[in-house]
Write a protein that holds these residues in place. Structure first.
Motif, PDB file in Angstrom:
ATOM      1  N   UNK A  22       0.820  -1.221   0.000  1.00 21.62           N
ATOM      2  CA  UNK A  22       0.000   0.000   0.000  1.00 21.62           C
ATOM      3  C   UNK A  22       0.846   1.260   0.000  1.00 21.62           C
ATOM      4  N   UNK A  23       2.128   1.141  -0.221  1.00 24.44           N
ATOM      5  CA  UNK A  23       3.044   2.289  -0.168  1.00 24.44           C
ATOM      6  C   UNK A  23       2.740   3.307  -1.266  1.00 24.44           C
ATOM      7  N   UNK A  24       2.671   4.577  -0.883  1.00 25.72           N
ATOM      8  CA  UNK A  24       2.629   5.669  -1.847  1.00 25.72           C
ATOM      9  C   UNK A  24       1.328   5.895  -2.568  1.00 25.72           C
ATOM     10  N   UNK A  25       0.257   5.217  -2.178  1.00 25.44           N
ATOM     11  CA  UNK A  25      -1.041   5.393  -2.831  1.00 25.44           C
ATOM     12  C   UNK A  25      -2.056   5.959  -1.845  1.00 25.44           C
ATOM     13  N   UNK A  26      -3.075   6.640  -2.377  1.00 25.33           N
ATOM     14  CA  UNK A  26      -4.117   7.172  -1.513  1.00 25.33           C
ATOM     15  C   UNK A  26      -4.970   6.030  -0.976  1.00 25.33           C
ATOM     16  N   UNK A  27      -5.646   6.270   0.134  1.00 21.42           N
ATOM     17  CA  UNK A  27      -6.487   5.242   0.730  1.00 21.42           C
ATOM     18  C   UNK A  27      -7.609   4.835  -0.212  1.00 21.42           C
ATOM     19  N   UNK A  28      -8.162   5.794  -0.943  1.00 20.84           N
ATOM     20  CA  UNK A  28      -9.260   5.493  -1.865  1.00 20.84           C
ATOM     21  C   UNK A  28      -8.773   4.666  -3.054  1.00 20.84           C
TER      22      UNK A  28
END
Length: 533
Positions: free
Chosen positions: A508-514
Motif C-alpha cells: 500500500x506504499x505511496x497510494x491514496x487510501x481510496x
C-alpha cells in the motif's frame, strides 16, 4: 474509470508535514504506550503474586503461580482485548471514530486503578490460615478488572490506526501510523523502568532476607504487596494525561465525507487542521458511494478484499502466538541461560527488580530500536518487504537459539544470548509487529476500515491467548512440558508460517487510501452492486 477526488481528500493526501500530524501521533500514541505498559508489566507482577499468595504450594521453592492461574492472569486481559477490538471496531464505523475514542481511554484509566486496588487485605498472605480464600479473592478481582482493561485497550487498536491513516498524507502515511504503534516500545520500556524504581525503593527501605527453604515466607516482606499494586496502577497516568486532547480532535474528514456524507463539516474540520480554505463539494460526496456500497458479508467484499482480510488476520494471528508466548516465558529463559539467578537466591522484591532490569535491557537493545527502524524505512522499503524480512529473521534467530540451546545454557555465554534474543525482538518490531498494525488501516474501504482493522487485530489477540495458554504449559520442564528448547523450535516454525501468509497481503506504499481500497472506481453496471448485509 476513476471518480473525481474530493478537494478535502486531495488536500489531506498532499499535505506537508505539520504540527497537527505530530499532535495526532502523540495523542493516539499515548493510548498504545498505556496498552503496552499494562500488558507487559504483568511479568514481574506475576512473580510477586506467586510469592505473596502461593508461598506454601511447594515448601522447597519460592511461591509461584500455578500454570492455570498464571495463564488466566496473563490471558484475561488479552481476551478482553479481542472483545474490545471487534466491538469498538464496529462502533468506529457506525458512530464515527471520535465519538467512541474517549471511552476506550477512560476504561483504561479506571481499570488500571481498579486492578491495583483488587480486593483483599495487604500482607504476606502465604503465612495466614485463610491464605487460599484471600488469594482467590484477589486473583479473581484482578482478573475481572484486567478483562475490562483489555476491553479498553482493544478499542484503541482500530480507532487509533484508522484515525492516523485518515489524517496522514499518502507520502508519509506508513511512518505516521507506525509511529503511533511505536509508542508501544516506550510503554514496554516504561514497564521495566517503573518496576526497577518501585522495587528498588521498597527493597532499600525494608530489605528482606534471601530465600530460606525452612522459612520461605521470610523472603516475602509485607511491602511486596504495595509494589505490584503501584506498578499496575501507574498505567493510568499517561492515559489520563491525554484524555482532554483526545476529546479535542475533530472527526476525520474521510469518515465525515465518505461515510457520514457531510461535506460541509468535513471541509470545515480540515480547514481548521490544515489551515487552508477548502470547498464543501456536497455534489461529489453524494455520488462517491455509488458502486461501493457493499457490506462486509457481501460477495463483492469477498471478491475484492477477502484474500486481503485473510492475509491480515492470519499474519497477525501467527505473529502474536510468538510475540506474547515468548514474552511470557522470559523469566524462565533468563534463568535457564544463567542471566538471572534462580528465584531461591532472591527475595520477592529483588526478583521483581531483576526481571524489570532484564525487560528494560531487551527493550533498549531490540524492542524500541526495531519500532523506530520501521518508522524510518516503511515508506521507503514498503510494508510487504519489511513484514517478510521480519518473519524471516525471527525464524532464523529463534532456531539459532533453540538448536544449540545447550550452548546458551552454559556459563559464560550470557552476552551472546542477550544479543541473539534482542535480535528476535528487533526484527519482530522492524517487521510484522508493526506492519500487521499498519496495513489493515490502509487497504479497506472507509466505511469498513475500523471494522476490518478490529477483526484483524482480534485475530492477533486470539493468537496471543493461544500462545499464552499453550506456551506456559509447553515450556514447563519435562515431563510436565516439552522444555524451553522445544518451545523455541515450535515458535520458529510459527514464524515461518507467518512469512508464507504474508504473500496474501498487498503493498500500500505511496497510494491514496481510496486508490488502495478501490473506492475511486466506478462500477460499469448496476448488476455489479450487492446488497449491504
Amino acid at each position: 474509470m476513476a471518480k473525481e477526488q474530493l478537494q478535502v481528500l486531495n488536500a489531506l493526501d498532499s499535505a506537508k508535514i505539520q504540527l497537527y500530524h505530530f499532535k495526532a501521533i502523540v495523542i493516539a500514541g499515548m493510548g498504545f504506550f498505556t496498552d503496552a505498559y499494562d500488558l507487559f508489566c504483568i511479568n514481574p507482577v506475576m512473580l510477586l503474586l506467586g510469592r505473596l499468595y502461593y508461598i506454601n504450594t511447594d515448601p522447597t521453592k519460592p511461591g509461584a503461580l500455578p500454570p492455570n492461574v498464571k495463564s488466566a492472569v496473563a490471558a484475561v486481559a488479552l481476551c478482553g482485548t479481542v472483545a474490545g477490538q471487534i466491538f469498538f471496531g464496529l462502533l468506529g464505523d457506525k458512530l464515527g471514530r471520535k465519538k467512541v475514542y474517549g471511552l476506550t481511554l477512560m476504561l483504561m484509566v479506571f481499570c488500571s486503578l481498579a486492578s491495583g486496588l483488587s480486593f483483599g487485605p495487604f500482607g504476606p498472605y502465604g503465612v495466614e490460615a485463610n491464605a487460599k480464600a484471600k488469594a482467590k479473592a484477589v486473583i479473581s478481582t484482578l482478573c475481572f478488572f484486567r478483562f475490562w482493561l483489555g476491553f479498553g485497550i482493544g478499542g484503541d487498536y482500530p480507532l487509533s490506526a484508522t484515525i492516523m491513516s485518515e489524517y496522514a498524507n499518502k507520502k508519509t502515511r506508513g511512518s505516521f501510523i507506525a509511529a503511533v504503534f511505536a509508542m508501544q516500545g516506550f510503554g514496554i520500556l516504561a514497564g521495566g523502568i517503573v518496576t526497577i524504581i518501585v522495587s528498588s525503593a521498597f527493597n532499600a527501605a525494608n530489605p528482606a532476607p534471601a530465600y530460606n527453604k525452612d522459612h520461605p515466607s521470610l523472603s516475602t516482606v509485607p511491602e511486596a504487596d504495595y509494589v505490584w499494586r503501584i506498578i499496575v496502577m501507574f498505567g493510568a497516568i499517561p492515559a489520563a494525561l491525554t484524555y482532554y486532547w483526545r476529546m479535542k480532535m475533530p472527526e476525520t474528514a474521510r469518515y465525515t465525507a465518505l461515510v457520514a456524507k457531510n461535506a460541509k463539516q468535513a471541509a470545515a474540520d480540515m480547514c481548521t487542521v490544515l489551515q487552508v480554505d477548502l470547498e464543501a463539494e456536497p455534489e461529489k460526496v453524494e455520488t462517491r458511494g455509488q458502486g461501493n456500497d457493499f457490506g462486509l458479508f457481501s460477495k463483492q467484499f469477498l471478491q475484492r478484499h477477502g484474500l486481503h482480510l485473510l492475509g491480515t488476520t492470519t499474519t497477525w494471528f501467527l505473529l502474536d502466538i510468538v510475540f506474547y508466548g515468548q514474552s511470557l516465558i522470559q523469566p524462565l529463559i533468563f534463568t535457564d541461560v544463567h542471566w538471572l539467578p534462580p528465584s531461591k537466591q532472591m527475595n520477592a522484591i529483588e526478583e521483581a527488580y531483576q526481571n524489570g532490569k532484564a525487560q528494560t535491557l531487551i527493550a533498549l537493545c531490540g524492542t524500541v530500536p526495531g519500532y523506530w527502524f520501521t518508522v524510518v524505512f516503511i515508506d521507503k522499503m514498503g510494508r510487504f518487504a519489511i513484514q517478510l524480512m521480519g518473519f524471516f529473521f525471527m525464524t532464523v534467530f529463534m532456531f539459532a537459539l533453540a538448536i544449540p540451546f545447550h550452548h546458551w545454557t552454559s556459563p559464560g555465554n550470557e552476552l551472546g544470548f542477550v544479543i541473539m534474543y534482542s535480535l528476535i525482538f528487533f526484527f519482530a518490531n522492524f517487521g510484522p509487529n508493526a506492519t500487521t498494525f499498519v496495513v489493515p488501516a490502509e487497504i479497506f474501504p472507509a466505511r469498513l476500515r475500523s471494522t476490518c482493522h478490529g477483526i484483524s487485530a482480534a485475530a492477533g489477540k486470539i493468537g496471543s491467548v493461544l500462545g499464552t495458554f499453550v506456551i506456559v504449559y509447553a515450556s514447563a520442564p519435562k515431563p510436565k512440558g516439552i522444555g524451553t528448547k522445544n518451545t523455541l523450535m515450535i515458535l520458529g516454525g510459527v514464524n515461518l508460517l507467518g512469512a508464507l501468509f504474508t504473500l496474501l497481503v498487498p503493498e500500500s506504499k505511496g497510494r491514496s487510501l481510496e486508490e488502495i481500497s478501490g473506492e475511486d472506481e466506478e462500477e460499469d453496471s448496476a448488476e455489479a452492486r450487492t446488497v449491504t448485509i
